[in-house]
Design a protein around this motif. Structure first.
Motif, PDB file in Angstrom:
ATOM      1  N   GLU A  30       1.038  -1.087  -0.054  1.00 58.20           N
ATOM      2  CA  GLU A  30      -0.018  -0.089  -0.046  1.00 58.20           C
ATOM      3  C   GLU A  30       0.926   1.366  -0.156  1.00 58.20           C
ATOM      4  O   GLU A  30       0.634   2.186  -0.620  1.00 58.20           O
ATOM      5  CB  GLU A  30      -0.891  -0.117   1.146  1.00 58.20           C
ATOM      6  CG  GLU A  30      -2.204  -0.901   1.035  1.00 58.20           C
ATOM      7  CD  GLU A  30      -3.053  -1.177   2.345  1.00 58.20           C
ATOM      8  OE1 GLU A  30      -2.761  -0.553   3.236  1.00 58.20           O
ATOM      9  OE2 GLU A  30      -3.959  -1.858   2.110  1.00 58.20           O
ATOM     10  N   GLN A  31       2.067   1.251   0.818  1.00 57.81           N
ATOM     11  CA  GLN A  31       2.785   2.329   0.898  1.00 57.81           C
ATOM     12  C   GLN A  31       3.439   2.548  -0.542  1.00 57.81           C
ATOM     13  O   GLN A  31       3.762   3.563  -0.806  1.00 57.81           O
ATOM     14  CB  GLN A  31       3.964   2.197   1.832  1.00 57.81           C
ATOM     15  CG  GLN A  31       3.624   2.167   3.311  1.00 57.81           C
ATOM     16  CD  GLN A  31       2.723   3.543   3.519  1.00 57.81           C
ATOM     17  OE1 GLN A  31       3.503   4.570   3.589  1.00 57.81           O
ATOM     18  NE2 GLN A  31       1.554   3.685   4.067  1.00 57.81           N
ATOM     19  N   GLY A  33       2.364   1.876  -3.512  1.00 58.88           N
ATOM     20  CA  GLY A  33       1.310   2.173  -4.645  1.00 58.88           C
ATOM     21  C   GLY A  33       1.700   1.274  -5.654  1.00 58.88           C
ATOM     22  O   GLY A  33       2.190   0.209  -5.494  1.00 58.88           O
ATOM     23  N   ASP A  34       1.176   1.584  -6.982  1.00 54.36           N
ATOM     24  CA  ASP A  34       1.063   0.551  -8.163  1.00 54.36           C
ATOM     25  C   ASP A  34       2.612   0.077  -8.481  1.00 54.36           C
ATOM     26  O   ASP A  34       3.551   0.883  -8.925  1.00 54.36           O
ATOM     27  CB  ASP A  34       0.594   1.590  -9.270  1.00 54.36           C
ATOM     28  CG  ASP A  34      -0.808   1.834  -8.824  1.00 54.36           C
ATOM     29  OD1 ASP A  34      -1.455   1.165  -8.565  1.00 54.36           O
ATOM     30  OD2 ASP A  34      -1.037   3.091  -9.216  1.00 54.36           O
ATOM     31  N   VAL A  36       5.418  -1.581 -10.698  1.00 52.19           N
ATOM     32  CA  VAL A  36       5.386  -1.899 -12.143  1.00 52.19           C
ATOM     33  C   VAL A  36       6.776  -2.608 -12.471  1.00 52.19           C
ATOM     34  O   VAL A  36       6.729  -2.843 -13.899  1.00 52.19           O
ATOM     35  CB  VAL A  36       5.454  -0.465 -12.898  1.00 52.19           C
ATOM     36  CG1 VAL A  36       4.064   0.333 -12.452  1.00 52.19           C
ATOM     37  CG2 VAL A  36       6.616   0.394 -12.173  1.00 52.19           C
ATOM     38  N   PHE A  37       7.567  -2.926 -11.704  1.00 45.17           N
ATOM     39  CA  PHE A  37       8.607  -3.756 -11.916  1.00 45.17           C
ATOM     40  C   PHE A  37       9.023  -4.318 -10.549  1.00 45.17           C
ATOM     41  O   PHE A  37       9.192  -4.049  -9.590  1.00 45.17           O
ATOM     42  CB  PHE A  37       9.653  -2.890 -12.495  1.00 45.17           C
ATOM     43  CG  PHE A  37      11.112  -3.487 -12.664  1.00 45.17           C
ATOM     44  CD1 PHE A  37      11.194  -4.315 -13.704  1.00 45.17           C
ATOM     45  CD2 PHE A  37      12.180  -3.406 -11.673  1.00 45.17           C
ATOM     46  CE1 PHE A  37      12.240  -4.906 -14.015  1.00 45.17           C
ATOM     47  CE2 PHE A  37      13.295  -3.997 -11.915  1.00 45.17           C
ATOM     48  CZ  PHE A  37      13.475  -4.811 -13.168  1.00 45.17           C
ATOM     49  N   GLU A  39      12.417  -7.198  -9.541  1.00 47.99           N
ATOM     50  CA  GLU A  39      13.578  -7.834  -9.936  1.00 47.99           C
ATOM     51  C   GLU A  39      13.668  -8.906  -8.753  1.00 47.99           C
ATOM     52  O   GLU A  39      13.888  -8.527  -7.593  1.00 47.99           O
ATOM     53  CB  GLU A  39      14.711  -6.870  -9.953  1.00 47.99           C
ATOM     54  CG  GLU A  39      16.199  -7.524 -10.258  1.00 47.99           C
ATOM     55  CD  GLU A  39      17.155  -6.460 -10.520  1.00 47.99           C
ATOM     56  OE1 GLU A  39      17.110  -5.494 -11.422  1.00 47.99           O
ATOM     57  OE2 GLU A  39      18.141  -6.360  -9.834  1.00 47.99           O
ATOM     58  N   VAL A  55      14.038  -6.336  -5.771  1.00 47.65           N
ATOM     59  CA  VAL A  55      13.752  -4.877  -5.874  1.00 47.65           C
ATOM     60  C   VAL A  55      12.422  -4.883  -6.371  1.00 47.65           C
ATOM     61  O   VAL A  55      12.064  -5.573  -7.119  1.00 47.65           O
ATOM     62  CB  VAL A  55      14.862  -4.186  -6.920  1.00 47.65           C
ATOM     63  CG1 VAL A  55      14.279  -2.745  -7.005  1.00 47.65           C
ATOM     64  CG2 VAL A  55      16.319  -4.198  -6.514  1.00 47.65           C
ATOM     65  N   GLU A  57       9.727  -1.976  -7.685  1.00 47.98           N
ATOM     66  CA  GLU A  57       9.524  -0.389  -8.109  1.00 47.98           C
ATOM     67  C   GLU A  57       8.202  -0.146  -8.422  1.00 47.98           C
ATOM     68  O   GLU A  57       7.434  -0.798  -8.878  1.00 47.98           O
ATOM     69  CB  GLU A  57      10.479  -0.367  -9.347  1.00 47.98           C
ATOM     70  CG  GLU A  57      12.084  -0.421  -9.105  1.00 47.98           C
ATOM     71  CD  GLU A  57      12.598   0.439 -10.036  1.00 47.98           C
ATOM     72  OE1 GLU A  57      12.136   1.594 -10.423  1.00 47.98           O
ATOM     73  OE2 GLU A  57      13.847  -0.068 -10.433  1.00 47.98           O
ATOM     74  N   SER A  58       7.612   0.842  -7.799  1.00 47.56           N
ATOM     75  CA  SER A  58       6.395   1.644  -8.102  1.00 47.56           C
ATOM     76  C   SER A  58       6.488   2.557  -9.033  1.00 47.56           C
ATOM     77  O   SER A  58       7.650   2.907  -9.490  1.00 47.56           O
ATOM     78  CB  SER A  58       5.557   2.140  -6.770  1.00 47.56           C
ATOM     79  OG  SER A  58       6.370   3.276  -6.313  1.00 47.56           O
ATOM     80  N   VAL A  59       5.461   3.202  -9.502  1.00 42.87           N
ATOM     81  CA  VAL A  59       5.492   4.216 -10.422  1.00 42.87           C
ATOM     82  C   VAL A  59       6.644   5.222 -10.046  1.00 42.87           C
ATOM     83  O   VAL A  59       7.468   5.722 -10.870  1.00 42.87           O
ATOM     84  CB  VAL A  59       4.110   5.040 -10.829  1.00 42.87           C
ATOM     85  CG1 VAL A  59       4.196   6.179 -11.908  1.00 42.87           C
ATOM     86  CG2 VAL A  59       3.088   4.015 -11.007  1.00 42.87           C
ATOM     87  N   LYS A  60       6.377   5.623  -8.641  1.00 45.03           N
ATOM     88  CA  LYS A  60       7.188   6.698  -8.272  1.00 45.03           C
ATOM     89  C   LYS A  60       8.710   6.303  -7.701  1.00 45.03           C
ATOM     90  O   LYS A  60       9.627   6.960  -8.045  1.00 45.03           O
ATOM     91  CB  LYS A  60       6.524   7.253  -6.947  1.00 45.03           C
ATOM     92  CG  LYS A  60       5.527   8.158  -7.188  1.00 45.03           C
ATOM     93  CD  LYS A  60       5.739   9.250  -8.094  1.00 45.03           C
ATOM     94  CE  LYS A  60       6.486  10.527  -7.629  1.00 45.03           C
ATOM     95  NZ  LYS A  60       6.826  11.624  -8.528  1.00 45.03           N
ATOM     96  N   ALA A  61       8.801   5.106  -7.425  1.00 41.82           N
ATOM     97  CA  ALA A  61      10.099   4.867  -6.737  1.00 41.82           C
ATOM     98  C   ALA A  61      10.712   3.401  -6.631  1.00 41.82           C
ATOM     99  O   ALA A  61       9.863   2.500  -6.752  1.00 41.82           O
ATOM    100  CB  ALA A  61      10.319   5.487  -5.143  1.00 41.82           C
ATOM    101  N   ALA A  62      11.928   3.286  -6.332  1.00 39.45           N
ATOM    102  CA  ALA A  62      12.390   1.893  -6.209  1.00 39.45           C
ATOM    103  C   ALA A  62      12.870   1.710  -4.938  1.00 39.45           C
ATOM    104  O   ALA A  62      13.042   2.391  -4.210  1.00 39.45           O
ATOM    105  CB  ALA A  62      13.735   1.595  -6.813  1.00 39.45           C
ATOM    106  N   PRO A  84       3.712  -7.377 -12.593  1.00 37.04           N
ATOM    107  CA  PRO A  84       4.181  -6.861 -11.232  1.00 37.04           C
ATOM    108  C   PRO A  84       2.836  -6.365 -10.603  1.00 37.04           C
ATOM    109  O   PRO A  84       2.994  -6.107  -9.193  1.00 37.04           O
ATOM    110  CB  PRO A  84       5.009  -5.821 -11.694  1.00 37.04           C
ATOM    111  CG  PRO A  84       5.419  -5.699 -13.004  1.00 37.04           C
ATOM    112  CD  PRO A  84       4.269  -6.532 -13.853  1.00 37.04           C
TER     113      PRO A  84
END
Lengths: 124, 373
Positions: A30-31, A33-34, A36-37, A39, A55, A57-62, A84
């Motif tokens: 939840e923290q 968010g979406d 997207v990747f 590893e 790893v 990764e969300s839309v915003k951060a890894a 993902p």
């Protein structure tokens, strides 16, 4: 009998015999968010407790995913690489990250129980 | 980490964001919505498919008046301000004395008004306005308007939606600006935005902001959109983010923003560091801003080093992430000019590993502005 334990880095580990299955918690998903990747660690890799394993990764951060316990990677959830978004849909179920052959079963005992983790998250 | 002692400012829509369940984060000194419960991916795709409403009230609004505000502003920007016809808006770069980029901004000439209407970035507004006021002291007068809110309605349905609240507004075409009523509130509306989609920016007095926002959010096509999707949308549109893709270490030539230098201004060379900038326009720069598509699915974030195929570091990513419309990672950054041609193969050093990538044209997603027929 299976036992699920949690880390303060928001990973969960489900232990079945000497096999551990590891993923990230619903709170972490939840923290983030979406997602997207993802590893994942390669089979055969040896990882120490607290070591960088995956790893996400969300839309915003890894973010790094650490292994709660030490052991050798025996498998990973390749379905997450292709899709993902499963991490958001079912983080503590279908969307596990990797499996380990436990090096030291005693390490599991040091991790938080479900009730302890719930308290920990409440305090964040 | 955010400084817990920092007192964050709030826009007039703050209570509405919280009511809508937004996740609030510190941004440019404001407590701003990064996303709503639907999430960044859905917000992004919804804006491309229908329409999204963004609160951009943290941006700086001002009027520049005086005997000849256009001529005054041309001392600080290479854009054609004097030639701007009433009812039009334009993009400009605010340059410092060294000819590097102090900010990028939008300026408009409203019909029947002498003053110019300016919108600058949130994080730079105090510095920008102080700089403009100081440089133009005695020539033009800058009046800041913190009493105004700014909404952006973006997406293919934006025209139809806004028409219901502002009769005739859908006739406005790209980069035109008009004073009108929106849901009964006096507004300055421009057909522009920061997503690559058709859409509007709506400046209204703060006291009307919540009512107008609720009216627009009440339309079935409209979802509230946070800063997270605003960033992924503008990245796909190939648009620069100040403080990341451009800043006071970059000049218009290497940033690939020479198009914002008007022809007349190039000839007259009467903007800050004009000789130096025009020399760089004609003779080239060591590095250039380019679009980059990583192969595979791993996003390359800001700060990622770029290597050529021999392993030599040739640049750095300045904006990078996941492009939801393309369902693939996208990035922009600076590379050695020799490598700044479409199709050049590069490696992005992500977590110590080289990931193959290519230089590609921008925008990554085609712009869909409502241009004049």
């Amino acid at each position: 009998m299976t036992d699920v334990r949690y880390t303060d880095q928001h990973e969960w580990v489900r232990v079945d015999g000497d096999e551990a299955t590891i993923g990230i918690t619903k709170y972490a998903a939840e923290q983030l968010g979406d997602v997207v990747f993802v590893e994942l660690p390669e089979t055969g890799r040896k990882i120490g407790a607290g070591g960088e394993a995956a790893v996400v990764e969300s839309v915003k951060a890894a973010s790094d995913v650490y292994s709660p316990v030490s052991g050798e990677v025996t498998g990973n959830n390749e379905a997450l690489t292709a899709d993902p978004a499963q991490v958001n849909a079912d983080p503590e179920g279908e969307a596990w990250f990797f499996k380990l052959k436990l090096a030291d079963k005693g390490e599991v005992e040091k991790l938080m129980t479900a009730a302890q983790y719930e308290e920990f998250v409440k305090g964040l | 980490m955010a400084d817990p002692t920092e007192v964050l400012l709030q826009t007039p829509l703050h209570a509405l964001h919280v009511e809508l369940g937004a996740k609030m984060v510190p941004f440019s000194g404001y407590d701003m919505p990064v996303q709503y419960p639907s999430g960044i991916l859905k917000e992004h795709l919804h804006t491309r498919e229908k329409a999204g409403l963004f609160d951009v009230s943290h941006m700086g609004q001002a009027f520049l008046s005086g005997a000849d505000p256009a001529k005054a502003l041309e001392r600080l920007t290479p854009a054609d301000v004097a030639g701007l016809k009433p009812g039009l808006q334009r993009y400009g770069l605010l340059l410092n004395d060294a000819g590097t980029i102090k900010d990028d901004f939008m300026f408009s000439r409203l019909i029947g008004e002498d003053a110019l209407y300016l919108v600058v970035n949130a994080g730079t507004k105090d510095g920008d306005f102080a700089y403009i006021a100081e440089k133009l002291d005695g020539i033009a007068v800058l009046e800041r308007r913190p009493d105004r809110a700014l909404l952006a309605l973006q997406g293919p349905a934006a025209g139809a939606v806004l028409e219901r609240h502002s009769h005739g507004i859908d006739k406005l075409t790209f980069m035109k600006v008009v004073r009108c009523l929106v849901a009964g509130a006096p507004a300055i509306v421009s057909r522009s935005g920061y997503t690559g989609e058709d859409g509007f920016e709506i400046s209204i007095e703060a006291i009307h902001a919540e009512r107008v926002a609720r009216a627009l959010l009440g339309e079935p096509e409209v979802l509230p959109i946070g800063l997270g999707a605003r960033d992924s949308l503008r990245l796909e549109a190939g648009l620069c983010l100040y403080g990341h893709d451009i800043d006071e270490t970059t000049d218009p030539a290497e940033a690939n923003l020479v198009w914002s230098i008007a022809k007349r201004r190039k000839m007259d060379k009467d903007f800050p560091a004009a000789e130096k900038i025009m020399d760089r326009v004609f003779n080239g720069t060591e590095r250039r801003r380019v679009g980059i598509r990583p192969d595979g699915r791993a996003p390359a974030r800001e700060g990622t080093e770029i290597a050529d195929k021999s392993g030599k570091i040739v640049g750095k990513i300045t904006s990078g992430g996941f492009g939801p419309t393309l369902n693939a990672p996208v990035a922009m950054g600076y590379v050695d000019s020799a490598l700044a041609t479409d199709g050049t193969e590069l490696d992005l050093i992500v977590r110590g590993k080289p990931l193959p990538a290519k230089v590609v044209p921008m925008p990554f997603v085609p712009h869909r502005y409502r241009r004049a027929l």
